[in-house]
Structure formats: structure tokens, C-alpha cells
Design a protein around this motif. Structure first.
Motif, mmCIF file in Angstrom:
data_model
loop_
_atom_site.group_PDB
_atom_site.id
_atom_site.type_symbol
_atom_site.label_atom_id
_atom_site.label_comp_id
_atom_site.label_asym_id
_atom_site.label_seq_id
_atom_site.Cartn_x
_atom_site.Cartn_y
_atom_site.Cartn_z
ATOM 1 N N LEU A 149 34.829 40.248 40.868
ATOM 2 C CA LEU A 149 33.789 41.368 41.393
ATOM 3 C C LEU A 149 34.042 42.873 40.408
ATOM 4 O O LEU A 149 32.953 43.676 40.391
ATOM 5 C CB LEU A 149 34.514 41.813 42.713
ATOM 6 C CG LEU A 149 34.210 40.882 43.678
ATOM 7 C CD1 LEU A 149 35.277 41.273 45.051
ATOM 8 C CD2 LEU A 149 32.799 41.120 44.268
ATOM 9 N N SER A 150 34.973 42.939 39.357
ATOM 10 C CA SER A 150 35.095 44.235 38.831
ATOM 11 C C SER A 150 34.205 44.140 37.779
ATOM 12 O O SER A 150 33.709 45.316 37.141
ATOM 13 C CB SER A 150 36.317 44.166 38.154
ATOM 14 O OG SER A 150 36.698 43.227 37.180
ATOM 15 N N GLU A 178 35.670 50.665 51.425
ATOM 16 C CA GLU A 178 36.335 52.140 50.588
ATOM 17 C C GLU A 178 37.590 51.379 49.952
ATOM 18 O O GLU A 178 37.983 51.736 48.602
ATOM 19 C CB GLU A 178 36.741 53.135 51.440
ATOM 20 C CG GLU A 178 35.386 53.819 52.075
ATOM 21 C CD GLU A 178 34.699 52.964 53.025
ATOM 22 O OE1 GLU A 178 35.256 52.021 53.645
ATOM 23 O OE2 GLU A 178 33.501 53.180 53.370
ATOM 24 N N ALA A 179 38.289 50.572 50.572
ATOM 25 C CA ALA A 179 39.540 50.212 50.034
ATOM 26 C C ALA A 179 39.425 49.129 48.876
ATOM 27 O O ALA A 179 40.062 49.020 47.776
ATOM 28 C CB ALA A 179 40.545 49.518 51.055
ATOM 29 N N LEU A 180 38.528 48.232 49.007
ATOM 30 C CA LEU A 180 37.965 47.309 47.959
ATOM 31 C C LEU A 180 37.352 47.953 46.996
ATOM 32 O O LEU A 180 37.971 47.669 45.733
ATOM 33 C CB LEU A 180 36.743 46.391 48.677
ATOM 34 C CG LEU A 180 36.275 45.510 47.448
ATOM 35 C CD1 LEU A 180 37.448 44.465 46.898
ATOM 36 C CD2 LEU A 180 35.180 44.426 47.995
ATOM 37 N N ARG A 188 39.323 47.260 37.069
ATOM 38 C CA ARG A 188 38.231 47.098 36.163
ATOM 39 C C ARG A 188 38.740 47.439 34.661
ATOM 40 O O ARG A 188 39.401 48.542 34.369
ATOM 41 C CB ARG A 188 37.036 48.085 36.627
ATOM 42 C CG ARG A 188 35.711 47.734 35.771
ATOM 43 C CD ARG A 188 34.816 48.598 36.303
ATOM 44 N NE ARG A 188 34.140 48.193 37.448
ATOM 45 C CZ ARG A 188 33.931 48.831 38.879
ATOM 46 N NH1 ARG A 188 34.202 50.144 38.825
ATOM 47 N NH2 ARG A 188 33.266 48.196 39.778
ATOM 48 N N GLY A 189 38.295 46.390 33.808
ATOM 49 C CA GLY A 189 38.740 46.433 32.361
ATOM 50 C C GLY A 189 40.125 45.816 31.956
ATOM 51 O O GLY A 189 40.403 45.837 30.842
ATOM 52 N N MET A 218 30.704 38.758 32.682
ATOM 53 C CA MET A 218 31.882 38.029 32.964
ATOM 54 C C MET A 218 31.243 36.781 34.027
ATOM 55 O O MET A 218 30.554 37.256 35.065
ATOM 56 C CB MET A 218 32.875 38.884 33.988
ATOM 57 C CG MET A 218 34.219 38.078 34.300
ATOM 58 S SD MET A 218 35.061 38.961 35.384
ATOM 59 C CE MET A 218 35.496 40.656 34.456
ATOM 60 N N ILE A 219 31.565 35.527 33.383
ATOM 61 C CA ILE A 219 30.918 34.486 34.061
ATOM 62 C C ILE A 219 31.954 33.610 34.945
ATOM 63 O O ILE A 219 31.367 32.797 35.786
ATOM 64 C CB ILE A 219 30.071 33.538 33.164
ATOM 65 C CG1 ILE A 219 30.996 33.063 32.014
ATOM 66 C CG2 ILE A 219 28.888 34.504 32.577
ATOM 67 C CD1 ILE A 219 30.526 32.132 31.016
#
Length: 262
Positions: A149-150, A178-180, A188-189, A218-219
């Protein structure tokens, strides 16, 4: 996604629901059981099962009135997976990762709000993974899902999880949009994410991203898993994590070379 009910084919919907009714826990179903799961009467369930059997997607067990999935279902899955251009180049890399770590290795993609396991190499140690090809888990609750998801923007994640029914599996599970989003901003990264009982309290896992070199998207991800205590935590977060990152980077490069030669 908004739908227009005028274009929905109810019989097709029931047929697809019937196929999805089968699982590792429910490998065989009677017409009555199928009727209860898909919410129709027994007569309608029989017609659905009969049609799917005629088309080769279900088979009736010998000397029984119970149905199970037929191999034609697998053809659909393999056709889809072969189109990803992931399986063939990933297998030697995953096998090498499994041999290095001795624990189960998985190739995982994201579909909507779920992650889907599309390939697996079983461990060479005493632990046998129960995660099979086709297993789906909620992306928001797993480090593998959060990793995949990132690669999306906050706006895209917000749209994806609009009206989502949140479910918590441990105290670490994000229980709201919001928490996600806060969790995604944290990860992320990162080159890999480690779970120490994050989704399943008794399991450790590590996932690293596979990138498409043409646009950096990203696959998929490579992941490994084992019971807590199967490998000391320091070793898991060190040597095992490094091996997973190396395997993911190797597969990303391999996909790039394959595309360049195609």
C-alpha cells in the motif's frame, strides 16, 4: 466503485459466489451447504452447481452428492499469474532465499484491499507453512500489505478504503483510515518491514518490495515467515531481513533485464 444494477447478471454473480464458497476448510460442499453460503434456496443452488459442473469448474465426488473445485479453476489463476511475468523469474530466487533461510518464502501481490499469495516455497525445517497459493489476507493488517500500500498516494488509499469495514487482529492493527495512513507514512520508502507477531501473534514475517524498473512502481513483494522463536529475533531482524531485501532487489533487476530483452 459505483455500479449500475441494470448491467449486473444475477446468475453469474451467484456462480462466482459459489466458486468462492470453497476454501481449504471447505474443500467439499453439498448443495444444501452451498445454498446456505450463497443465500439461495436449494433448487437454485443445484442449478448453479450443475451449470458449473457442466462447464468444468466443479466436479461431483465419486459415490457422493458433494461438489469440489475442478482443475479448470486453476487454469484461470495460472493464466492470470502468467500474465504478471513474475512466476518464472522469481522461482530460482525464491528457492535460493528459502535455502538460505530454511523458512517458508512467498511471492505476494495486492488486489484491492487484500494481499494474495501467488507462489510459495515450503520451509526445509520442521515448520510447515499453512499459507497456500491463493490465500488472501487484509492488506491493512499485515506488514506485507502495508508495504504494498505504501506505493500508493494518501489520496488513492483514502479512495480505496472508502466505506471499508475495519477489522482488528492484534493491538497493532490500524482500525481506521487515519491510523492506516499514519502507519503508511511511517513505512513508506523502507527497504523491508518485519512483523514480530504483528498480524498473527505466533508468527514472525519479513517482506521486501519488488519494483518494476520501467517506472519504479511496486508490483509485488517477497516475504518469509516462521513461528516466533523459530529463529532468534536479533537474527531474524538482521540476517534474515538482509536476505529478503537482497532477494527482492535481485528479482527487480531480473525483471528489468527480461523486459529489456523482450
Amino acid at each position: 466503485m459505483e455500479t449500475d444494477d441494470r448491467y449486473i447478471v444475477p446468475g453469474l454473480v451467484r456462480g462466482l459466489e459459489a466458486l468462492q464458497a470453497f476454501s481449504n476448510e471447505k474443500r467439499e460442499l453439498s448443495v444444501s451447504e452451498l445454498a446456505e453460503i450463497i443465500g439461495v434456496n436449494r433448487s437454485s443452488a443445484f442449478r448453479v452447481a450443475y451449470t458449473l459442473e457442466h462447464c468444468g469448474f466443479l466436479q461431483k465426488e465419486e459415490n457422493s452428492r458433494r461438489y469440489s473445485l475442478n482443475s479448470k479453476v486453476l487454469e484461470l489463476g495460472f493464466t492470470y499469474l502468467s500474465g504478471l511475468d513474475l512466476l518464472e523469474p522469481s522461482r530460482p530466487i525464491m528457492q535460493r532465499l528459502r535455502d538460505q533461510t530454511t523458512i517458508a518464502c512467498h511471492l505476494v501481490i495486492r488486489q484491492g484491499t487484500d494481499i494474495v499469495f501467488v507462489d510459495r516455497y515450503q520451509s526445509t525445517g520442521p515448520f510447515t507453512s499453512t499459507v497456500g497459493v491463493g490465500t488472501r489476507w487484509p492488506a491493512h493488517a499485515t506488514v506485507t500489505g502495508q508495504l504494498l500500500l505504501s506505493d500508493m498516494s494518501d489520496e488513492a488509499i483514502t479512495e480505496l478504503y472508502q466505506d471499508y469495514q475495519w477489522e482488528a487482529f492484534t493491538e497493532d492493527t490500524p482500525a481506521s483510515l487515519e491510523a492506516l495512513l499514519a502507519r503508511i507514512r511511517e513505512v513508506r520508502g523502507q527497504p523491508a518491514l518485519v512483523s514480530w507477531g504483528y498480524f498473527n501473534p505466533g508468527m514472525a514475517a519479513c517482506a521486501a518490495p519488488i519494483f518494476r524498473q520501467s517506472d519504479g512502481g511496486m508490483i509485488a513483494s517477497v516475504s518469509v515467515s516462521c513461528p516466533l522463536g523459530g529463529i532468534p529475533r536479533e537474527e531474524f531482524e538482521g540476517r534474515i531481513r538482509d536476505a529478503v531485501i537482497s532477494a527482492a532487489q535481485s528479482l527487480s533487476r531480473t525483471l528489468s533485464l527480461n523486459n529489456a530483452h523482450s
